[in-house]
Design an enzyme around this catalytic site. Structure first.
Site, PDB file in Angstrom:
ATOM      1  N   ASP A 120      28.200 -28.979  -8.208  1.00 55.65           N
ATOM      2  CA  ASP A 120      26.911 -29.431  -7.675  1.00 55.65           C
ATOM      3  C   ASP A 120      25.854 -29.333  -8.772  1.00 55.65           C
ATOM      4  O   ASP A 120      26.059 -28.664  -9.786  1.00 55.65           O
ATOM      5  CB  ASP A 120      26.480 -28.605  -6.450  1.00 55.65           C
ATOM      6  CG  ASP A 120      26.284 -27.127  -6.765  1.00 55.65           C
ATOM      7  OD1 ASP A 120      27.099 -26.568  -7.539  1.00 55.65           O
ATOM      8  OD2 ASP A 120      25.318 -26.513  -6.268  1.00 55.65           O
ATOM      9  N   GLU A 131      26.755 -23.784  -5.854  1.00 50.38           N
ATOM     10  CA  GLU A 131      26.216 -22.734  -6.724  1.00 50.38           C
ATOM     11  C   GLU A 131      24.707 -22.777  -6.795  1.00 50.38           C
ATOM     12  O   GLU A 131      24.043 -21.759  -6.829  1.00 50.38           O
ATOM     13  CB  GLU A 131      26.811 -22.869  -8.132  1.00 50.38           C
ATOM     14  CG  GLU A 131      26.632 -21.617  -8.997  1.00 50.38           C
ATOM     15  CD  GLU A 131      25.310 -21.526  -9.719  1.00 50.38           C
ATOM     16  OE1 GLU A 131      24.977 -20.439 -10.198  1.00 50.38           O
ATOM     17  OE2 GLU A 131      24.578 -22.535  -9.812  1.00 50.38           O
ATOM     18  N   SER A 146      21.035 -16.648 -13.200  1.00 55.25           N
ATOM     19  CA  SER A 146      21.887 -15.878 -12.299  1.00 55.25           C
ATOM     20  C   SER A 146      23.119 -16.685 -11.912  1.00 55.25           C
ATOM     21  O   SER A 146      23.029 -17.893 -11.680  1.00 55.25           O
ATOM     22  CB  SER A 146      21.100 -15.550 -11.025  1.00 55.25           C
ATOM     23  OG  SER A 146      19.797 -15.127 -11.351  1.00 55.25           O
TER      24      SER A 146
END
Ligand SMILES: NCC(=O)N[C@@H](Cc1c[nH]cn1)C(=O)O
Ligand SMILES: [Zn+2]
Ligand SMILES: [Zn+2]
Length: 474
Positions: A100, A168, A415
Site C-alpha cells: 500500500d 502498513e 515507524s
C-alpha cells in the site's frame, strides 16, 4: 560468501525490465485507508501474487478480517505470503514489505502524475512516483532477485519466505493477529528477518538501521451545532468547534518542537555514553537534511542534535483537520464538526498506553478550561511501540560488497510498528536494510527512487542472502 557473479551481472543487464516492473506497480494506486482506492489496493496484492507465482513461488492470499472506512465495512487488504525453497540444510529468511502507499494528488505539487513512474528528463536517474521508494521499489527488489535466479537456473542460497501487507500506512490492522496465528505454521523455522522500508540518512552512505521510533496517532473530535452555519448569522452566538480545536491543537507542541503534554518528557530513557557515541559516528552534514527538505528550516544547526531530534527524542506533529473548509475561495462557514489529527513518535521508554493516558488527561483538562458547550472526544486511532536492535554481520558484509563502503548504523525517525510484532511473537532477529536515499521524499510530493539505488538495492538484497547463508548462527 559473495553473491554469485552471474546474479550481479544479470541485474546490471536487466535494469530496463526492472524499471518496467516498478512502473507497472506504481501505476496501481494502492492507497490504503481510503474507500475510493479499496479496489486498487486489492489489485496491487493480486499483482504481487501473479508475479510471485510466475517466478515459481508458492503463494497464498490470506484474508485478515474487515475494517470500517467512511462508515462502510470492507475487507482489509489481504496478506500475501510466499515461499521459495524448503531445504532443511539451508537457513530460512523471512522478508516483509508493504504494497500500500500514502495518498497522492498531482495538485499537491507533484511535477508529474504521481501514479505514472516518470524518469527525470534531465537524466539524473531519479524515478518519480508514489510508492517508488516506500515500499514498492524495495518489495520488487526481492521479486527481481527471484527472477534473476530463476532465469539463470541458480538455486537460492537460503529458503525465502515473504510476507507483504497492504495496510502498513494505516496501522497494519490485524497483522499482529495474523503473525500470532501463523507462528507455528507459515512462520515456523524462520532464522532471521529482513525489512527494507526505511531510508539512508543522506544520499551517499548506505546504512543498516537498528532502531525505530514508535507512533501514536490521535484524533481530537469537537462536535458543536448539528449543521454547518453561516458565520454572519451565527458568528458571535455559538461556541465554534474550529476555535476550540485550534486552541487545543496549539497547546500540544511549541514551534521548536517541545512537546507540551506533562509527563511525556519524564518517561524518556536517559541517554547513555554509548548511544551518544553511535550518533556522533554517523556520516551526516546539515546540508544533507537541508537538501532533503528543500531549505534551511531545521530547528537545530547542529548535526548530532538534529540526528537525535529525528531518532532519539519523541516528536509531535500536527497533520490536519477533517471537516474544516480548505478549498480555494472565501466560504464564510462555521463547520459543525471537526477532527484534528496529530501523532507522537515514541522512543524508549515511552509506551503506547503510557503516552495515551497523558494525552487524553491533558487534552480533556485543557478543553475544560475553555468553558465551551461543545462536545470533546480524544482518542488513539493506532499505536506502535519503539524498537531497538543491534547485530547485523551479514548485511554489513553485503553492503561493503555492493557499495564498497562501510555502512552507517542509524535509527529511523519513522515507524514500522509491525517490526516489534515479528521480533516479539516469532522471537526473531530483525534486520532493517534500507534501499532508498534520505532525499527520496517518502510520504511527500515527488517521491522518487534513484535508478542506482533500485538496481544496487536489488544486488544488496541478493548479496545479503548469500552472506546470510554463509555466516555462523549467533
Ligand atoms: N516507511 C515506513 C513508514 O512510512 N511508516 C509509517 C507508518 C505509519 C503509521 N501510521 C501511519 N503511518 C510512518 O509514518 O512512519
Ligand atoms: Zn513504508
Ligand atoms: Zn510509508
Amino acid at each position: 560468501m559473495a553473491a554469485d557473479p552471474q546474479f550481479l551481472k544479470y541485474v546490471d543487464e536487466h535494469q530496463d525490465d526492472y524499471i518496467k516492473r516498478l512502473s507497472d506497480a506504481v501505476a496501481i494506486a494502492s492507497v490504503s485507508g481510503n474507500l475510493a482506492y479499496v479496489k486498487d489496493v486489492e489489485a496491487m496484492g493480486e499483482y504481487l501474487v501473479q508475479q510471485l507465482t510466475a517466478l515459481g513461488a508458492t503463494v497464498e492470499k490470506r484474508p485478515i478480517g474487515t475494517h470500517t472506512l467512511e462508515g462502510k465495512e470492507v475487507d482489509l487488504p489481504p496478506v500475501i505470503i510466499g515461499q521459495v525453497g524448503n531445504d532443511p540444510k539451508k537457513k530460512t529468511l523471512l522478508v516483509y514489505g508493504h504494497y500500500d502507499v500514502q495518498p497522492a494528488l498531482k495538485e499537491d505539487g507533484w511535477l508529474y502524475p504521481p501514479f505514472e513512474l516518470t524518469p527525470d528528463p534531465k537524466g539524473s536517474g531519479k524515478l518519480y512516483g508514489r510508492g517508488s521508494t516506500d515500499d514498492k521499489g524495495p518489495v520488487l527488489g526481492w521479486i527481481n532477485v527471484l527472477e534473476a535466479h530463476k532465469n539463470l537456473g541458480i538455486e537460492l542460497p537460503v529458503n525465502l519466505k515473504m510476507c507483504f501487507e497492504g495496510m502498513e500506512e494505516n496501522g497494519s490492522v490485524n497483522l499482529d493477529k495474523f503473525i500470532e496465528s501463523e507462528k507455528d505454521k507459515f512462520f515456523s523455522g524462520v532464522d532471521c528477518m529482513c525489512i527494507s522500508d526505511n531510508y539512508w540518512l543522506d544520499t551517499k552512505t548506505p546504512c543498516l538501521t537498528y532502531g525505530l521510533r514508535g507512533i501514536n496517532y490521535y484524533e481530537i473530535k469537537i462536535n458543536g451545532p448539528d449543521r454547518d452555519l453561516h458565520s454572519g448569522v451565527f458568528g458571535g452566538t455559538v461556541h465554534e468547534p474550529m476555535t476550540d480545536l485550534i486552541t487545543l491543537m496549539s497547546k500540544l507542541v511549541t514551534g521548536d518542537g517541545q512537546i507540551l503534554i506533562p509527563g511525556v518528557k519524564e518517561m524518556i530513557a536517559p541517554l547513555t555514553d554509548d548511544e551518544r557515541a553511535k550518533f556522533e559516528a554517523i556520516h551526516f552534514a546539515m546540508k544533507d537534511i537541508h537538501d532533503a527538505v528543500g531549505g534551511d528550516v531545521t530547528i537545530y544547526n547542529d548535526g548530532v542534535k538534529t540526528l537525535m531530534g529525528r531518532m532519539r527524542n519523541p516528536s509531535l506533529s500536527l497533520h490536519g483537520i477533517e471537516g474544516a473548509f480548505s478549498a480555494p475561495g472565501s466560504k464564510t462557514v462555521i463547520p459543525c464538526q471537526v477532527k484534528g489529527k496529530f501523532s507522537i513518535r515514541l522512543v524508549p521508554n515511552l509506551t503506547v498506553a503510557g503516552v495515551t493516558e497523558k494525552v487524553v488527561e491533558y487534552v480533556k483538562a485543557e478543553f475544560a478550561k475553555l468553558g465551551s458547550k461543545n462536545k470533546l472526544d480524544v482518542y488513539l486511532t493506532h499505536g506502535g511501540e519503539p524498537w531497538l536492535h543491534y547485530s547485523y554481520r551479514a548485511a554489513h558484509k553485503a553492503t561493503e560488497a555492493v557499495y564498497g563502503q562501510t555502512p552507517d548504523y542509524t535509527r529511523e525517525g519513522g515507524s514500522i510498528p509491525v517490526t516489534l510484532d515479528f521480533a516479539n511473537i516469532l522471537g526473531l532477529n530483525v534486520l532493517l536494510l534500507p534501499v532508498g536515499r534520505g532525499d527520496d521524499g517518502a510520504h511527500s510530493t515527488n517521491e522518487k527512487i534513484d535508478t542506482s539505488n533500485y538496481i544496487n538495492g536489488t544486488k544488496l538484497l541478493g548479496s545479503y542472502m548469500y552472506e546470510l547463508a554463509a555466516i555462523a548462527k549467533d
